[in-house]
Design an enzyme around this catalytic site. Structure first.
Site, PDB file in Angstrom:
ATOM      1  N   SER A   1      10.613 118.207 -43.430  1.00 24.60           N
ATOM      2  CA  SER A   1       9.855 118.210 -42.180  1.00 24.60           C
ATOM      3  C   SER A   1      10.745 117.772 -41.021  1.00 24.60           C
ATOM      4  O   SER A   1      11.981 117.800 -41.144  1.00 24.60           O
ATOM      5  CB  SER A   1       8.633 117.287 -42.310  1.00 24.60           C
ATOM      6  OG  SER A   1       7.771 117.457 -41.221  1.00 24.60           O
ATOM      7  N   ASN A   2      10.161 117.391 -39.922  1.00 19.26           N
ATOM      8  CA  ASN A   2      10.939 116.911 -38.766  1.00 19.26           C
ATOM      9  C   ASN A   2      10.147 115.818 -38.043  1.00 19.26           C
ATOM     10  O   ASN A   2       9.070 115.427 -38.484  1.00 19.26           O
ATOM     11  CB  ASN A   2      11.285 118.078 -37.835  1.00 19.26           C
ATOM     12  CG  ASN A   2      10.034 118.755 -37.315  1.00 19.26           C
ATOM     13  OD1 ASN A   2       9.232 118.166 -36.624  1.00 19.26           O
ATOM     14  ND2 ASN A   2       9.842 120.027 -37.704  1.00 19.26           N
TER      15      ASN A   2
END
Ligand code: PMT
Length: 402
Positions: free
Chosen positions: A209-210
């Protein structure tokens, strides 16, 4: 401007400027507005409820319940009733409470319950007004989307001279009129906002993810909603509270899910704003069981995700507006402009990871907005709510909109 049919809550707090709230009430009522007044306990030392109830032609509230009748004053209903909430004068004490979520009287409870836009006209002595704690609280309130009507300069009750006088009622009226004249510009329009990160599963417990928090997208969704739009939010997993905002909400996890939810909505939308930080790649396979750490290294096969903005850009109708974001670390402007062409954006909002206070997670952002048809617009470092307003202004300048 005629304010007929507009419902205004007027909060009055303890300040010598409280007498000006009588003039403000008169001006608002004369313009046709319905005015409901809530006073803090200390405001009662400066002006009587009788004066304000006579001018507003409504009972004035200051307590959670009426001591004589035992009747409860419903702060939630008051908060939902109003089209606009003005606090004038706003004392340092009330500003501090509002900025920090404190809730020990009817006025602060109504502030926390209100869904309408809020304007505050601070009034205090000049050193108080410049004190870092007051400045910080005012910045915080601005970041919540509240409009601070800056105190005016002149002679103060203390005998000192400087900034701290509550804005004159006529000037406040001018802000109120401006607010209502532009307030529903996006009425009847449907807006899609993608926001937050996506999560690409590796196994049942891990994902790629980020750092996107969804704050930029939330600010944009709120800005459109406050201007009358019907807002549809396709959101990756975020911890910001989206449920209470009254959006049509479509929670998703992966890029593929975000694509599916967005494509279902796309044909019905007038404006689409792609703020989400979509993972560009996802694991080629999702392990059915938790991946064991038996080997010293682990290689992952990744496959490219669908580019949502690009795919929907292919189907963009001439009367639709697409606004994209570009989060860049190098060749920023060239990359942003290339994305505008490739993804068929009308506007692209460039933000950089290199700017202090900008991009992921922050309550602030600093952007450059590129348009297919107009000049580049550059912002300072501003609250994301203010950046959102700038973006809406640029949308309104697009030929499709005009
Ligand atoms: O959420 P916050 O913490 O408030 O942070 C805000 C933000 C930094 C996430 C936001 O301001 C931002 O820049 N969003 C876009 C981030 C990004 O993925 O940029 P990009 O340059 O990789 O993508 C360009 C555009 O294509 C974006 O509009 C993106 O939403 C869209 N895109 C990208 C990849 C993909 N597979 N599908 C897409 O739709």
């Amino acid at each position: 401007m005629n304010l007929k049919g507009k419902r205004i809550l007027l909060g009055v707090t303890g300040s010598i400027a409280a007498y000006k709230s009588a003039f403000l009430t008169r001006l608002l009522v004369k313009s046709g507005a319905e005015v409901q007044i809530i006073m803090s306990a200390s405001a009662l030392d400066f002006i009587t409820p009788l004066t304000l109830s006579t001018l507003s032609k409504r009972p004035v509230y200051s307590e959670f319940s009426d001591k004589k009748t035992g009747e409860w004053t419903n702060h939630v209903e008051l908060g939902l009733w109003a089209d606009l909430f003005i606090i004038a004068p706003a004392s340092a004490n009330t500003i501090g409470k509002f900025a920090n979520g404190l809730c020990d009287n009817l006025l602060s409870a109504t502030y926390l319950s209100a869904r309408c836009p809020v304007m505050m006209a601070p009034a205090m002595d000049l050193d108080m007004y410049q004190h870092p704690s007051v400045r910080t609280n005012l910045e915080k309130l601005t970041s919540f989307g509240n409009l601070i009507l800056d105190a005016e300069s002149g002679e103060l009750a203390s005998g000192l001279s400087g900034q701290g006088r509550m804005m004159e009622p006529e000037h406040i009226l001018h802000h109120v009129e401006r607010f209502f004249s532009t307030s529903k510009e996006f009425s009847g329009k449907k807006v899609l906002v993608t926001l937050g990160p996506t999560q690409e599963a590796l196994d049942p417990v891990r994902f790629i993810s980020n750092h996107s928090s969804g704050k930029m997208g939330l600010a944009i969704a709120k800005a459109f909603q406050s201007k009358g739009a019907e807002v549809h939010v396709v959101s990756g997993p975020v911890s910001i509270p989206l449920e209470k905002e009254g959006f049509h909400l479509y929670p998703i996890r992966s890029a593929q899910e975000m694509y599916e939810a967005s494509s279902k909505l796309h044909a019905l939308m007038d404006i689409c704003v792609f703020t989400a930080a979509v993972a560009d790649y996802a694991p080629a396979t999702v392990a059915p069981e938790k991946i064991k750490k038996s080997d010293p290294t682990l290689s992952l096969d990744l496959v490219k995700n669908v580019d949502i903005a690009f795919e929907l850009g292919k189907n963009k109708k001439p009367n639709q507006i697409h606004v994209g974001f570009a989060l860049e670390t190098e060749n920023e402007e060239a990359n942003a402009k290339a994305k505008m062409q490739k993804k068929n954006f009308d506007l692209v909002v460039l933000n950089s990871t290199k700017e202090e206070g900008a991009g992921f997670q922050h309550d602030t952002n600093k952007v450059k907005i590129f348009s297919k048809t107009g000049p580049v617009v550059q912002s300072e470092l501003l609250p994301k709510s203010a950046i959102a307003k700038m973006i809406l202004n640029e949308v309104k300048k697009l030929p499709v909109w005009v």
